[in-house]
Design an enzyme around this catalytic site. Structure first.
Site, PDB file in Angstrom:
ATOM      1  N   GLU B  61       8.539   0.435  -7.327  1.00 39.17           N
ATOM      2  CA  GLU B  61       7.157   0.723  -6.932  1.00 39.17           C
ATOM      3  C   GLU B  61       7.047   1.974  -6.071  1.00 39.17           C
ATOM      4  OE1 GLU B  61       8.444  -2.249  -7.142  1.00 39.17           O
ATOM      5  OE2 GLU B  61       7.068  -3.393  -8.399  1.00 39.17           O
ATOM      6  N   HIS B 128       1.084 -14.561  -6.643  1.00 39.02           N
ATOM      7  CA  HIS B 128       0.669 -13.146  -6.674  1.00 39.02           C
ATOM      8  C   HIS B 128      -0.811 -12.965  -6.335  1.00 39.02           C
ATOM      9  CE1 HIS B 128       4.519 -12.162  -8.282  1.00 39.02           C
ATOM     10  NE2 HIS B 128       4.314 -12.658  -9.480  1.00 39.02           N
TER      11      HIS B 128
END
Lengths: 322, 326
Positions: B61, B128
């Site tokens: 990321e 999430h």
């Protein structure tokens, strides 16, 4: 390959200038000078095309930006926060560089971000398909950050045209490389990402330049990234006020003999390219030029409060899309 | 006009913009034609645009966000999909410390046209759900979009892709494959920083985004049956925040309920509340209530989620609390 006299002379002009710049700026408060590391900076960034990008390590960043065409007085004004600097005093100019010279600096003090971002510039170069390359440098301390590992892996996966140059000066502040890295060379880490890893004597500016140029040629040909471990030594303290008394005396003495400026001068005189007198003349000219730039920058005005520009946060939305 | 889900509307927005602007490309994990992105968040894009514009990355990321920034600096207009907002922290230093204010810091020389896409929100996906919106909303220079319906999702995505600044685009998983809505085809743009009054009313102003805006609309309907007229304002983007539209509404109702799926602590809507209080509290009595997630990690078991999350009932209760003395 034997370098010709013109190349040696050009490199000498830059290393000599770099030495004066790093030494004099190191007298300003809070600066992170790179005395002793000029060979890596000059070797890494000499001989690129204007359309290529560089993202230099903060130590030696001003020399790199100047090599790309940035004005010395304005760069130094950036260190001092003067209105004549490229950002008018909005950002710390010792590490943040004017991108209009295709030179990416640090837009924050966070190490590793320039590695990620320069990898993205290489991605754009790859998509453009015009054989553009990126050369980025960073300290060996930064090679312990996740950003280093993620960037190199991504660049390798996408076969990006980028050269990663580790300006390995043996110290991350006071932390020695042999404490913080458990591989023999930063170059060993390249193996984990499937790219060439090359160790170079960074204080030999000619060897440094040739190693980077080979990697640049490889990148330009679409063969992907290279990692170079440029071994050098930090003669300066971490920053201006660091007494640097933690470097062992014998180690330091050994490296002082391998000073990149001394090595290059010896080569120039041995090959009969220049006499001692000519070398001294060039050094004196560099000293005069940089002293003048510093004096001018110091005399430049501070920014007025209009520079605060509370409404300047966003780039205007594009009216039309290309 | 066609009936689209939130997910289809986002894809339509991206697809149309990629067709009209070849500088746009999309980076992300598993966004190619094999997997089509988490929850089909890149459905069809890989086949349509190919691997040079729909670029799959390893799990990285920080490098993905950095690569997006760098490509933007070099003239591209990248989209980086981080899969889930839970992963925002991994890309936060290049985004927040460097990219956020490059335009300002460079004195107007360097723009970063970059869209970061994230899925989030309590919903069908078990986990999430964290949004961490405060992390990105609290740094000057990052725009933040939080659409509540397919129309806004498409329009805001198109605005984000035409914007010259970093935009974090939140896509709520409970809305993602939910109700369809008429979505205009072609050049339909919802500007960032423009709130919409989703339902007019005169007694109380409810401010909410995304799933909470939908809940607020249902709460407003219930309240109407009890004779309470609630105005629902959806800011649509958290940054820039359209304080003016909210102020105009509260100046009329003198009652404000802000509803957030996030924690009250550090919630960007709390800043909005402070601004409204600052501007209006001196004029006449002003009543304020905040509805949000309790200040704990989000629970996992469904009964706990239901109890901890704001919902229609907690919204109506908050409204009643400040409208009693009406």
């Amino acid at each position: 390959m034997t370098p010709d006299a013109n190349l040696l002379t050009s490199l000498y002009h830059l290393v000599a200038k770099g030495r004066v710049l790093e030494s004099l700026l190191g007298k300003l408060p809070g600066f992170h000078p790179g005395v002793g590391e000029e060979g890596v900076v000059v070797g890494a960034f000499f001989g690129l095309k204007d359309s290529d990008y560089i993202a230099p390590h903060y130590r030696g960043a001003l020399l790199a930006a100047h090599m790309r065409g940035a004005d010395l007085r304005r760069l130094i004004a950036g260190v001092l926060g003067k209105v004549t600097s490229y950002s008018r005093g909005r950002v710390r100019g010792d590490i943040c560089l004017p991108l209009q010279f295709n030179t990416l600096g640090m837009f924050s003090g966070v190490l590793g971000n320039p590695l990620n971002i320069s990898t993205g510039i290489a991605l754009a170069a790859s998509l453009d398909g015009k054989q553009g390359v990126v050369v980025t440098s960073f300290g060996e301390g930064t090679s312990n950050l996740g950003a280093f590992h993620e960037s190199l892996n991504l660049a390798s996966c996408l076969s990006l045209p980028i050269v990663y140059v580790c300006q390995n000066n043996g110290y991350a502040m006071s932390t020695r490389t042999d404490y913080a890295l458990k591989c023999a060379s930063v170059a060993d880490r390249a193996q984990g990402y499937g790219m060439p890893g090359i160790r170079v004597e960074g204080n030999d500016v000619v060897a440094m330049h040739q190693a980077v140029q080979s990697a640049v040629a490889r990148a330009r040909a679409g063969e992907g990234p290279t990692l170079i471990d440029a071994v050098t030594y930090r003669i300066s303290g971490h920053y201006s006020a660091d007494p640097n008394d933690y470097q062992p005396k014998d180690e330091r003495a050994l490296w002082l003999k391998k000073d990149p400026l001394l090595l290059l001068k010896a080569r120039l005189t041995a090959q009969g390219v220049m006499t001692d007198a000519q070398l001294t003349e060039i050094e004196k000219a560099a000293e005069a030029e940089i002293s003048e730039a510093i004096a001018q920058a110091q005399a430049d005005p501070d920014p007025g409060l209009e520079v605060l520009g509370a409404d300047d946060l966003y780039s205007p939305v594009l009216e039309r899309v290309a | 006009m066609s009936q689209l889900t939130f997910q289809e509307a986002v894809i339509q927005g991206i697809s149309e913009e990629m067709e009209r602007d070849e500088r746009i490309f999309h980076l992300g994990q598993d966004i190619g034609p094999i997997y089509n992105g988490a929850m089909h968040s890149a459905k069809g894009l890989g086949v349509k645009f190919g691997p040079r514009r729909i670029i799959q990355t390893p799990i990285s990321e920080s490098a993905m966000v950095g690569a997006g920034i760098g490509a933007a600096l070099a003239g591209r207009r990248p989209i980086v999909q981080l899969m889930f907002a839970e992963f925002l922290g991994l890309g936060l230093t290049p985004l927040a410390c460097d990219a956020a204010a490059m335009w300002y810091k460079s004195d107007g020389k360097v723009a970063v046209p970059l869209v970061i896409r994230v899925l989030y929100g309590a919903g069908p996906h078990r986990g999430h759900s964290e949004d961490y919106q405060a992390w990105v909303a609290s740094v000057p220079g990052i725009k933040v979009a939080m659409p509540s319906c397919p129309r806004d999702a498409k329009g805001l995505m198109k605005a984000a892709l035409r914007d010259n600044n970093p935009v974090v685009f939140f896509e709520h998983m409970a809305l993602y494959h939910g109700a369809r809505q008429d979505v205009p085809e072609g050049d339909y743009v919802v500007p960032l920083g423009a709130a919409e009054v989703k339902s007019e009313g005169s007694d109380v102003t409810i401010v909410a985004t995304a799933l909470m805006a939908q809940q607020a609309l249902k709460a407003a309907e219930q309240l109407r049956g009890d004779g309470i007229s609630a105005e629902v304002v959806d800011p649509r983007s958290i940054v820039p925040m359209d304080v003016e539209t909210v102020r105009r509404s509260v100046a009329k109702t003198r009652r404000l309920v802000v509803v957030s799926e996030s924690w009250k602590t550090g919630d960007p809507l709390s800043d909005l509340t402070a601004s409204i209080a600052e501007d209006l509290a001196g004029d006449a009595p002003l009543k304020i209530a905040r509805v949000g997630l309790q200040n704990t990690p989000r629970p996992f078991a469904m009964p706990l989620v239901r109890a901890a999350m704001p919902n229609i009932q907690t919204i109506t209760e908050a409204v009643r609390r400040i409208t009693e003395s009406r």
